[in-house]
Enzyme design. Structure first.
Site, PDB file in Angstrom:
ATOM      1  N   LYS A  22       0.858  -1.207   0.000  1.00  0.00           N
ATOM      2  CA  LYS A  22       0.000   0.000   0.000  1.00  0.00           C
ATOM      3  C   LYS A  22       0.885   1.245   0.000  1.00  0.00           C
ATOM      4  CE  LYS A  22      -1.659   1.393   4.174  1.00  0.00           C
ATOM      5  NZ  LYS A  22      -1.254   2.747   4.562  1.00  0.00           N
ATOM      6  N   ASN A  23       1.934   1.210   0.833  1.00  0.00           N
ATOM      7  CA  ASN A  23       2.748   2.426   1.023  1.00  0.00           C
ATOM      8  C   ASN A  23       3.749   2.669  -0.094  1.00  0.00           C
ATOM      9  OD1 ASN A  23       1.250   2.797   3.267  1.00  0.00           O
ATOM     10  ND2 ASN A  23       2.859   2.279   4.737  1.00  0.00           N
ATOM     11  N   CYS A 118      -3.987  12.143  12.981  1.00  0.00           N
ATOM     12  CA  CYS A 118      -4.771  10.906  13.092  1.00  0.00           C
ATOM     13  C   CYS A 118      -4.533  10.389  14.508  1.00  0.00           C
ATOM     14  CB  CYS A 118      -4.320   9.900  12.037  1.00  0.00           C
ATOM     15  SG  CYS A 118      -2.707   9.247  12.346  1.00  0.00           S
ATOM     16  N   ARG A 123       0.941  14.326  12.920  1.00  0.00           N
ATOM     17  CA  ARG A 123       1.311  14.107  11.511  1.00  0.00           C
ATOM     18  C   ARG A 123       1.521  15.421  10.736  1.00  0.00           C
ATOM     19  NH1 ARG A 123      -0.414   8.779  10.289  1.00  0.00           N
ATOM     20  NH2 ARG A 123       1.129   8.805   8.616  1.00  0.00           N
ATOM     21  N   ASP A 305       5.560   0.466  12.022  1.00  0.00           N
ATOM     22  CA  ASP A 305       4.297  -0.173  11.604  1.00  0.00           C
ATOM     23  C   ASP A 305       4.191  -1.616  12.061  1.00  0.00           C
ATOM     24  OD1 ASP A 305       3.989   1.540   8.386  1.00  0.00           O
ATOM     25  OD2 ASP A 305       3.677   2.178  10.453  1.00  0.00           O
ATOM     26  N   ARG A 397      -8.013  -0.922   5.655  1.00  0.00           N
ATOM     27  CA  ARG A 397      -7.237   0.070   4.908  1.00  0.00           C
ATOM     28  C   ARG A 397      -5.916  -0.520   4.435  1.00  0.00           C
ATOM     29  NH1 ARG A 397      -5.626   4.990   8.038  1.00  0.00           N
ATOM     30  NH2 ARG A 397      -4.523   5.224   6.079  1.00  0.00           N
TER      31      ARG A 397
END
Ligand code: EPZ
Length: 419
Positions: A22-23, A118, A123, A305, A397
């Site tokens: 995803k990233n 978030c 952020r 993560d 997500r």
């Protein structure tokens, strides 16, 4: 709203294949805006964030065609109409801010909504903005909209106070069409940066040093379309590795082992058996988990993560382990939920002290963010009884059909409506 219902203590075994990152896919989608020719991006995971990013591109008349079945995304930005300041959409995912560098580069002007914070932190994007101004952009930030403009970006020397992944990506995309040379020092070295740069080089960009802390870019006149396959998701891979270390023996296929070095070494410290074979890695629980210490760091350090998922493993480990979270200021939201399952964790500032317990017990818990949700799945798989995880949209997500992949490994997990 939906929830996951897990009956724990099932032994997991078998193989699972990892989806695209995803990233990596998100910044590469933004980079496709740097040309008016078609780009073909393969191995794109059909995740909620990807679909929202596609919608954001469509709001500025970028043509996209995403075949979720084949994971192929075609993007053609040959008639971008307006600024991507559709704050309703761009407010939904922070990664939308990654279009700023490309749009500024290509059109000399963009207005984009200021990304909010978030649950894991405020952020900020100050490093992005400081870098853009180093390249000659004029910046205003009013009414929640960042307005960037510059007749022609000029190369410059940028030093990042922190090796921010997003700022490194955004500034590379701003520099590839700028006049002259740009040097980004103290750049992020994550594999996703290297993947973005290999895509940009296929488009004709002149970049060296990707994957190191100093990236040099010489601006070119224009970029052409390209085709690229996104790297596998190292965080999805790491999450399944932890599930293997906790609950059985799992072979994870379609990985790039050197992206997993910190996770492999830490899992071996806990006593897990980890065997690498080509693009597969097998992780097996050897009966006892020994607790160890973790400090999250920018790549090649231990990835933030993976911190919540590793903490879940440690709740059942022998002895005491300390986790220090150095990247985000509020990334312990999963601790409260793990307490509800019987975990013994004490937090002091950005450190968490985990004392292993004999067992976790299932109860109702809620996902507070993407990786915290993944941590609760790991805990649910290891807990006695039934664990119900609500707010699973956070988890979806970043994990494509995680419940199907876990069921194929022998887990008892169902997705249900949360009344
Ligand atoms: C990327 O976020 C990832 N997201 C995050 O993954 C990941 O946790 C993070 O990198 C760190 O590895 C995507 O790639 C879409 P940063 P990013 O800029 O770019 C501070 C997930 O779970 N900072 O490296 O936003 C910031 O506050 C997500 O998939 C500034 O101070 O991360 C944070 O404390 C979560 N000023 C630290 O740097 C800035 O201008 C790291 O942020 C930018 C960042």
């Amino acid at each position: 709203m939906e929830k996951f219902v897990i009956e724990g203590l099932k032994k997991l075994s078998g193989e699972v294949s990892i989806s695209g990152s995803k990233n990596s896919a998100l910044p590469i989608m933004a980079a496709a805006l740097l040309t008016d020719e078609e780009c073909v991006i393969k191995n794109v995971p059909a995740l909620r964030d990807i679909l929202i990013m596609e919608d954001i591109l469509n709001t500025i008349s970028v043509k996209t065609d995403f075949s979720q079945k084949n994971n192929i995304m075609r993007i053609k930005a040959d008639n971008i109409t307006s600024d991507s300041d559709d704050s309703e959409l761009t407010g939904k995912i922070r990664a939308s801010f990654l279009t700023a560098g490309s749009l500024l580069s290509r059109f000399g002007r963009t207005r984009i909504s200021m990304p909010g914070g978030c649950s894991i932190g405020t952020r900020p994007v100050d490093l992005h903005l400081k870098g853009f101004s180093k390249l000659g952009a004029e910046i205003s930030n009013e009414f929640g909209i960042v307005d960037l403009k510059s007749k022609k970006l000029k190369g410059g020397e940028i030093y990042l106070d922190f090796p921010s992944v997003g700022a490194t990506e955004n500034l590379i995309m701003a520099a590839v069409l700028a006049e002259g040379r740009t040097t980004i020092s103290n750049a992020a070295m994550e594999p996703e940066i290297t993947d973005l740069c290999s895509f940009l080089r296929k488009m004709g960009a002149d970049i060296s040093g990707a994957g190191t802390d100093t990236i040099k870019i010489t601006g070119v006149k224009r970029l052409h379309g390209a085709s690229h396959s996104v790297i596998p998701d190292r965080i999805e891979a790491g999450t399944f590795m932890i599930a293997g270390a906790a609950c059985g023996k799992i072979t994870i296929n379609n990985v790039i082992p050197e992206h997993l070095r910190p996770i492999v070494s830490k899992l071996r410290e806990t006593g897990a058996l980890v065997v690498e074979k080509g693009s597969s890695i097998t992780v097996e629980n050897t009966g006892e988990i020994k607790n160890t210490d973790i400090k999250t760091m920018p790549h090649p350090g231990f990835p933030t993560d993976m911190q919540p998922q590793f903490m879940s493993l440690m709740t059942l480990g022998k002895g005491t382990g300390v986790i220090k979270e150095t990247i985000f200021e509020n990334r312990f939201l999963h601790v409260g939920e793990l307490h509800r399952m019987g975990a013994d964790i004490k937090t002091e500032g950005n450190s968490a002290i985990i004392r292993g317990v004999k067992r976790l017990t299932g109860t109702r818990v809620k996902a507070t963010d993407l990786r915290a949700g993944a941590a609760l799945i790991i805990a649910g798989l290891c807990a006695e009884g039934i664990t119900e995880i609500s707010n699973i949209f956070h988890i979806e997500r970043g994990y494509y059909r995680i419940e199907d992949k876990l069921i194929s490994l022998g887990a008892n997990i169902k997705k249900e409506l949360n009344h």
